[in-house]
Motif scaffolding. Structure first.
Motif, PDB file in Angstrom:
ATOM      1  N   ASP A 152      -5.899  -0.105  -4.597  1.00  0.00           N
ATOM      2  CA  ASP A 152      -5.549  -0.633  -3.492  1.00  0.00           C
ATOM      3  C   ASP A 152      -6.402  -1.541  -3.004  1.00  0.00           C
ATOM      4  O   ASP A 152      -7.588  -1.101  -2.271  1.00  0.00           O
ATOM      5  CB  ASP A 152      -4.984   0.715  -2.643  1.00  0.00           C
ATOM      6  CG  ASP A 152      -4.368   0.192  -1.168  1.00  0.00           C
ATOM      7  OD1 ASP A 152      -3.984  -1.113  -1.120  1.00  0.00           O
ATOM      8  OD2 ASP A 152      -3.988   1.010  -0.561  1.00  0.00           O
ATOM      9  N   SER A 157       0.605  -1.297  -0.147  1.00  0.00           N
ATOM     10  CA  SER A 157      -0.051  -0.088   0.064  1.00  0.00           C
ATOM     11  C   SER A 157       0.802   1.231   0.043  1.00  0.00           C
ATOM     12  O   SER A 157       0.578   2.296  -0.701  1.00  0.00           O
ATOM     13  CB  SER A 157      -0.907  -0.041   1.236  1.00  0.00           C
ATOM     14  OG  SER A 157      -2.028   0.924   1.312  1.00  0.00           O
ATOM     15  N   GLU A 167       2.456   9.844  -0.369  1.00  0.00           N
ATOM     16  CA  GLU A 167       3.305   9.645   0.659  1.00  0.00           C
ATOM     17  C   GLU A 167       4.845  10.091  -0.012  1.00  0.00           C
ATOM     18  O   GLU A 167       4.836  10.154  -1.245  1.00  0.00           O
ATOM     19  CB  GLU A 167       3.742   8.296   0.945  1.00  0.00           C
ATOM     20  CG  GLU A 167       2.438   7.268   1.525  1.00  0.00           C
ATOM     21  CD  GLU A 167       2.174   7.724   2.984  1.00  0.00           C
ATOM     22  OE1 GLU A 167       2.925   8.424   3.697  1.00  0.00           O
ATOM     23  OE2 GLU A 167       1.302   7.374   3.565  1.00  0.00           O
ATOM     24  N   ARG A 197       0.964   4.296  -2.697  1.00  0.00           N
ATOM     25  CA  ARG A 197       0.733   5.722  -2.202  1.00  0.00           C
ATOM     26  C   ARG A 197       2.018   6.623  -2.734  1.00  0.00           C
ATOM     27  O   ARG A 197       1.599   7.864  -2.977  1.00  0.00           O
ATOM     28  CB  ARG A 197       0.363   5.888  -0.779  1.00  0.00           C
ATOM     29  CG  ARG A 197      -1.051   4.986  -0.558  1.00  0.00           C
ATOM     30  CD  ARG A 197      -1.092   4.558   0.984  1.00  0.00           C
ATOM     31  NE  ARG A 197      -1.098   5.779   1.728  1.00  0.00           N
ATOM     32  CZ  ARG A 197      -2.274   6.564   2.127  1.00  0.00           C
ATOM     33  NH1 ARG A 197      -3.326   6.117   1.598  1.00  0.00           N
ATOM     34  NH2 ARG A 197      -2.096   7.727   2.663  1.00  0.00           N
ATOM     35  N   GLN A 222      -9.447   0.756  -1.225  1.00  0.00           N
ATOM     36  CA  GLN A 222     -10.228  -0.272  -0.692  1.00  0.00           C
ATOM     37  C   GLN A 222     -11.674   0.005  -0.100  1.00  0.00           C
ATOM     38  O   GLN A 222     -12.795  -0.760  -0.468  1.00  0.00           O
ATOM     39  CB  GLN A 222      -9.604  -1.082   0.626  1.00  0.00           C
ATOM     40  CG  GLN A 222     -10.299  -1.892   1.237  1.00  0.00           C
ATOM     41  CD  GLN A 222      -9.450  -2.793   2.433  1.00  0.00           C
ATOM     42  OE1 GLN A 222      -8.250  -2.569   2.291  1.00  0.00           O
ATOM     43  NE2 GLN A 222      -9.980  -3.499   3.140  1.00  0.00           N
TER      44      GLN A 222
HETATM   45  P1  ADP Z   1      -3.431  -1.308   4.087  1.00  0.00           P
HETATM   46  O1  ADP Z   1      -2.716  -2.654   4.375  1.00  0.00           O
HETATM   47  O2  ADP Z   1      -4.262  -1.180   2.920  1.00  0.00           O
HETATM   48  O3  ADP Z   1      -2.479  -0.179   4.068  1.00  0.00           O
HETATM   49  P2  ADP Z   1      -3.815  -0.891   6.773  1.00  0.00           P
HETATM   50  O4  ADP Z   1      -5.020  -1.370   7.532  1.00  0.00           O
HETATM   51  O5  ADP Z   1      -2.382  -1.352   6.887  1.00  0.00           O
HETATM   52  O6  ADP Z   1      -4.407  -1.034   5.292  1.00  0.00           O
HETATM   53  O7  ADP Z   1      -3.553   0.999   7.071  1.00  0.00           O
HETATM   54  C1  ADP Z   1      -4.888   1.700   7.006  1.00  0.00           C
HETATM   55  C2  ADP Z   1      -4.257   3.156   7.225  1.00  0.00           C
HETATM   56  O8  ADP Z   1      -3.481   3.281   8.371  1.00  0.00           O
HETATM   57  C3  ADP Z   1      -3.374   3.781   6.031  1.00  0.00           C
HETATM   58  O9  ADP Z   1      -3.662   5.135   5.987  1.00  0.00           O
HETATM   59  C4  ADP Z   1      -1.886   3.371   6.649  1.00  0.00           C
HETATM   60  O10 ADP Z   1      -0.868   4.672   6.370  1.00  0.00           O
HETATM   61  C5  ADP Z   1      -2.035   3.750   8.280  1.00  0.00           C
HETATM   62  N1  ADP Z   1      -1.305   2.859   9.037  1.00  0.00           N
HETATM   63  C6  ADP Z   1      -0.933   1.690   8.884  1.00  0.00           C
HETATM   64  N2  ADP Z   1      -0.062   1.158   9.731  1.00  0.00           N
HETATM   65  C7  ADP Z   1       0.293   2.187  10.508  1.00  0.00           C
HETATM   66  C8  ADP Z   1       0.846   2.291  11.725  1.00  0.00           C
HETATM   67  N3  ADP Z   1       1.816   1.560  12.116  1.00  0.00           N
HETATM   68  N4  ADP Z   1       0.787   3.770  12.352  1.00  0.00           N
HETATM   69  C9  ADP Z   1       0.201   4.754  11.943  1.00  0.00           C
HETATM   70  N5  ADP Z   1      -0.587   4.600  10.663  1.00  0.00           N
HETATM   71  C10 ADP Z   1      -0.584   3.342  10.050  1.00  0.00           C
END
Ligand code: ADP
Ligand code: ADP
Length: 225
Positions: free
Chosen positions: A159, A43, A53, A47, A82
């Motif tokens: 995504d 992801s 990002e 991004r 998603q």
């Molecule tokens: P994906 O696997 O589709 O990225 P996630 O559930 O991992 O979905 O992430 C959802 C959102 O949370 C995204 O915007 C991601 O940047 C953010 N995110 C994921 N992991 C962390 C983390 N450890 N700390 C802060 N934000 C996070």
């Protein structure tokens, strides 16, 4: 000449490295699936490609322009999320017409004409006046796809486009994506669903712990295992 060039990129969050030297090119008409376990950086990678990002090192070039340097990249990269990310207070039609007016500076008639043709393409011409909450998840995702197409992007990034959908609704969305693939759109798809890979993508990039561990055809991937 590739549409997307990813050149040795590094990305971290609070000093934790998430992408560790990723390089690849994407050419017109390629359907690239990005797979890998949760947390491997899939992801984050897409991004970075659409400029959501900022990268620490390396360079991403889309349509000959460096992402981050120039606002002219906006619109060249379409994104389908998603969770659809539709505007809840706009109708289906307005979800496409309004961005066309604001971002592409189209007049109302032009924007409506384009929106109608795209809603027809995703088979939602009978839902134009509905609000997103009255649509199934699969229908909402097809609106999101139509909206991404309305910007006439060089490449569309997906995504986990079907992860939040029941199988039969996911299937509708797959079918829409498959028809775009046949039309020659360039697509990059982050997915857990390996069947998507073998079904219609012609290239697979496997991410492991922030690095590419495989980049090749689905057939080669099967032979590797
Ligand atoms: P994906 O696997 O589709 O990225 P996630 O559930 O991992 O979905 O992430 C959802 C959102 O949370 C995204 O915007 C991601 O940047 C953010 N995110 C994921 N992991 C962390 C983390 N450890 N700390 C802060 N934000 C996070
Ligand atoms: P994937 O899509 O492969 O599940 P992600 O790119 O979402 O992986 O995440 C890669 C790593 O970066 C994970 O460890 C995740 O927790 C972390 N991460 C993602 N987004 C953020 C964020 N906004 N802030 C901090 N950490 C993040």
């Amino acid at each position: 000449e590739p549409i997307v060039q990813v050149r040795n990129i590094y990305k971290d969050y609070n000093k934790t490295e998430v992408l560790k030297g990723i390089s690849f090119d994407i050419f017109k008409g390629e359907i690239v699936s990005i797979i890998g376990s949760s947390g491997s950086g899939k992801s984050t990678l897409i991004r970075c490609i659409n400029g959501l990002e900022k990268i620490k090192n390396g360079e991403i070039i889309v349509d000959k322009k460096v992402v981050g340097d120039s606002r002219s990249v906006i619109g060249k990269v379409g994104m389908v999320f998603q969770d659809f990310n539709l505007f809840p207070h706009y109708t289906v039609l307005e979800n496409i017409v309004n961005p066309c007016k604001v971002i592409r500076k189209m007049n109302t008639d032009e924007a409506k004409e384009l929106a109608m043709s795209l809603l027809k393409k995703v088979k939602l011409e009978d839902k134009i006046n509905e609000y997103p909450k009255n649509l199934s998840g699969g229908q909402q995702q097809r609106v999101a796809i139509a909206r991404a197409l309305s910007m006439e992007p060089e490449v569309i990034l997906f995504d986990e486009p079907t992860s939040s959908l029941d199988p039969e609704l996911a299937y509708e969305v797959f079918n829409t994506m498959k028809s775009l693939a046949k039309e020659g759109f360039t697509m990059v798809i982050v997915t857990h669903q390996i069947n998507m890979v073998t079904n219609f993508s012609n290239r697979v990039i496997f991410l492991e712990n922030g690095k590419i561990s495989f980049d090749g055809s689905p057939k080669e991937l099967m032979e590797t295992d």
